[in-house]
Design a protein around this motif. Structure first.
Motif, PDB file in Angstrom:
ATOM      1  N   GLN A 192      82.571  56.144 -17.813  1.00  0.00           N
ATOM      2  CA  GLN A 192      81.374  55.604 -17.170  1.00  0.00           C
ATOM      3  C   GLN A 192      80.321  55.214 -18.195  1.00  0.00           C
ATOM      4  O   GLN A 192      80.033  55.957 -19.128  1.00  0.00           O
ATOM      5  CB  GLN A 192      80.791  56.647 -16.210  1.00  0.00           C
ATOM      6  N   GLY A 193      79.741  54.007 -18.029  1.00  0.00           N
ATOM      7  CA  GLY A 193      78.604  53.610 -18.834  1.00  0.00           C
ATOM      8  C   GLY A 193      77.308  54.087 -18.190  1.00  0.00           C
ATOM      9  O   GLY A 193      77.295  54.544 -17.040  1.00  0.00           O
ATOM     10  N   THR A 194      76.216  53.979 -18.915  1.00  0.00           N
ATOM     11  CA  THR A 194      74.914  54.391 -18.399  1.00  0.00           C
ATOM     12  C   THR A 194      74.441  53.433 -17.302  1.00  0.00           C
ATOM     13  O   THR A 194      74.606  52.217 -17.423  1.00  0.00           O
ATOM     14  CB  THR A 194      73.875  54.428 -19.524  1.00  0.00           C
ATOM     15  N   ILE A 195      73.884  53.984 -16.231  1.00  0.00           N
ATOM     16  CA  ILE A 195      73.329  53.169 -15.143  1.00  0.00           C
ATOM     17  C   ILE A 195      71.854  52.897 -15.456  1.00  0.00           C
ATOM     18  O   ILE A 195      71.051  53.822 -15.583  1.00  0.00           O
ATOM     19  CB  ILE A 195      73.455  53.888 -13.789  1.00  0.00           C
ATOM     20  N   THR A 196      71.516  51.602 -15.581  1.00  0.00           N
ATOM     21  CA  THR A 196      70.166  51.205 -15.985  1.00  0.00           C
ATOM     22  C   THR A 196      69.506  50.379 -14.891  1.00  0.00           C
ATOM     23  O   THR A 196      70.121  49.470 -14.333  1.00  0.00           O
ATOM     24  CB  THR A 196      70.214  50.378 -17.283  1.00  0.00           C
ATOM     25  N   ALA A 197      68.252  50.670 -14.598  1.00  0.00           N
ATOM     26  CA  ALA A 197      67.513  49.954 -13.564  1.00  0.00           C
ATOM     27  C   ALA A 197      67.149  48.548 -14.022  1.00  0.00           C
ATOM     28  O   ALA A 197      66.736  48.342 -15.168  1.00  0.00           O
ATOM     29  CB  ALA A 197      66.248  50.719 -13.187  1.00  0.00           C
ATOM     30  N   THR A 198      67.323  47.566 -13.120  1.00  0.00           N
ATOM     31  CA  THR A 198      66.932  46.179 -13.391  1.00  0.00           C
ATOM     32  C   THR A 198      65.924  45.673 -12.357  1.00  0.00           C
ATOM     33  O   THR A 198      65.272  44.656 -12.588  1.00  0.00           O
ATOM     34  CB  THR A 198      68.161  45.257 -13.358  1.00  0.00           C
ATOM     35  N   ASN A 199      65.862  46.342 -11.216  1.00  0.00           N
ATOM     36  CA  ASN A 199      64.957  45.970 -10.108  1.00  0.00           C
ATOM     37  C   ASN A 199      65.279  44.613  -9.506  1.00  0.00           C
ATOM     38  O   ASN A 199      64.439  44.009  -8.836  1.00  0.00           O
ATOM     39  CB  ASN A 199      63.494  46.006 -10.568  1.00  0.00           C
ATOM     40  N   SER A 200      66.478  44.127  -9.733  1.00  0.00           N
ATOM     41  CA  SER A 200      66.924  42.886  -9.093  1.00  0.00           C
ATOM     42  C   SER A 200      67.785  43.247  -7.896  1.00  0.00           C
ATOM     43  O   SER A 200      68.723  44.049  -8.008  1.00  0.00           O
ATOM     44  CB  SER A 200      67.732  42.034 -10.072  1.00  0.00           C
ATOM     45  N   GLN A 201      67.503  42.672  -6.741  1.00  0.00           N
ATOM     46  CA  GLN A 201      68.220  43.056  -5.523  1.00  0.00           C
ATOM     47  C   GLN A 201      69.676  42.603  -5.519  1.00  0.00           C
ATOM     48  O   GLN A 201      70.465  43.089  -4.707  1.00  0.00           O
ATOM     49  CB  GLN A 201      67.511  42.494  -4.297  1.00  0.00           C
ATOM     50  N   LEU A 202      70.045  41.700  -6.419  1.00  0.00           N
ATOM     51  CA  LEU A 202      71.431  41.239  -6.475  1.00  0.00           C
ATOM     52  C   LEU A 202      72.231  41.923  -7.584  1.00  0.00           C
ATOM     53  O   LEU A 202      73.403  41.609  -7.784  1.00  0.00           O
ATOM     54  CB  LEU A 202      71.483  39.720  -6.663  1.00  0.00           C
ATOM     55  N   ASP A 203      71.610  42.836  -8.312  1.00  0.00           N
ATOM     56  CA  ASP A 203      72.324  43.622  -9.318  1.00  0.00           C
ATOM     57  C   ASP A 203      72.865  44.886  -8.672  1.00  0.00           C
ATOM     58  O   ASP A 203      72.131  45.613  -7.992  1.00  0.00           O
ATOM     59  CB  ASP A 203      71.401  43.996 -10.478  1.00  0.00           C
TER      60      ASP A 203
END
Length: 265
Positions: free
Chosen positions: A86-97
């Motif tokens: 598993q890679g790190t889960i990073t926030a992007t705040n894009s609703q399509l990500d």
């Protein structure tokens, strides 16, 4: 014998060169979304029995002419395995990500109708309102967003809900995942895509968050699972191994020169 030593050292040089190329590819993709690192695997080559004649064994009943030792012939590349940690889960705040936390891949349909698989959930919307990847592959099952949609909500079990302009909501469909018995057997195609092979087994469809499938997280992306420190250590180790093999070539050359000098004297 000297020729065999040169060939053995040459196989080691080639193996470490290939190892460096794989490590460099890992480092180059340290910021690639959902990239999975490769690991080089090597195997030793066949062995030959060499008859040796020791000065004295001092063992009764031992035929000195039949005492043998095994001499190897070098190394060969075995395979390059993908490591699907598993890679790190990073926030992007894009609703399509959308990021997958756990096992699973997004199933994507190409223009020719064939399927490919990816963990890169950076989706876009085309002119028809369908969710696609940056490369133009359609998310399967297809999701179509209407023009009067204000926002999308994707639950952790993959339910996609549209908030409409009139204040109502509408369920557009379910985002499904696939997994494989042996994901390391998938064929990497580039563009963060994989294809099914005999080694991977057939894709198994499932709902996110159930039956061993990972959950999906809207507004997040999975980063590469490459550990820079680990790759740098592996690079230094491969470099040292390459230097030692090149030193072997030089040593064998010097021994051959000494043998030639003895013959001439």
């Amino acid at each position: 014998m000297s020729t065999r030593a040169l060939k053995t050292a040459a196989s080691g040089l080639y193996a470490q060169q290939l190892n460096i190329e794989i490590i460099s590819n890992n480092i180059a993709n340290v910021n690639t979304t959902a990239f999975k690192k490769n690991k080089a695997e090597f195997q030793d080559l066949m062995y030959q029995d060499e008859i040796v004649n020791p000065v004295s064994t001092n063992l009764p009943g031992v035929d000195e002419k039949n005492i043998k030792i095994q001499v190897g012939n070098g190394v060969k590349p075995g395979s390059g395995e993908k490591i699907f940690t598993q890679g790190t889960i990073t926030a992007t705040n894009s609703q399509l990500d959308v990021a997958i936390d756990g096992d699973g891949f997004f199933q994507l349909k190409k223009a020719d109708g064939s399927y490919v698989y990816s963990r890169d959930g950076s989706f876009k919307m085309n002119s028809e309102g369908k969710l696609i990847t940056s490369g133009g592959q359609y998310l399967d099952p297809e999701i179509t967003v209407s023009d009067d949609t204000k926002s999308l909500t994707i639950s952790r079990d993959g339910v996609i809900t549209a908030e409409l302009a009139d204040g109502s909501s509408e369920v557009l469909g379910n985002m499904e995942l696939v997994k494989f018995i042996n994901p390391a057997g998938l064929k990497a195609l580039g563009d963060n895509l994989y294809s099914e092979t005999e080694g991977s087994g057939e894709p198994i469809l499932g709902t996110p968050g159930s039956d061993g499938f990972g959950e999906v997280h809207q507004g997040y992306l999975e980063t590469s699972n490459v550990d820079i420190v680990e790759e740098m250590i592996a690079m230094i180790t491969a470099q040292r191994a390459y230097e030692i093999n090149s030193k072997t070539v030089k040593t064998v050359e010097e021994m051959m020169q000494m043998a030639n000098n003895l013959k001439q004297s």
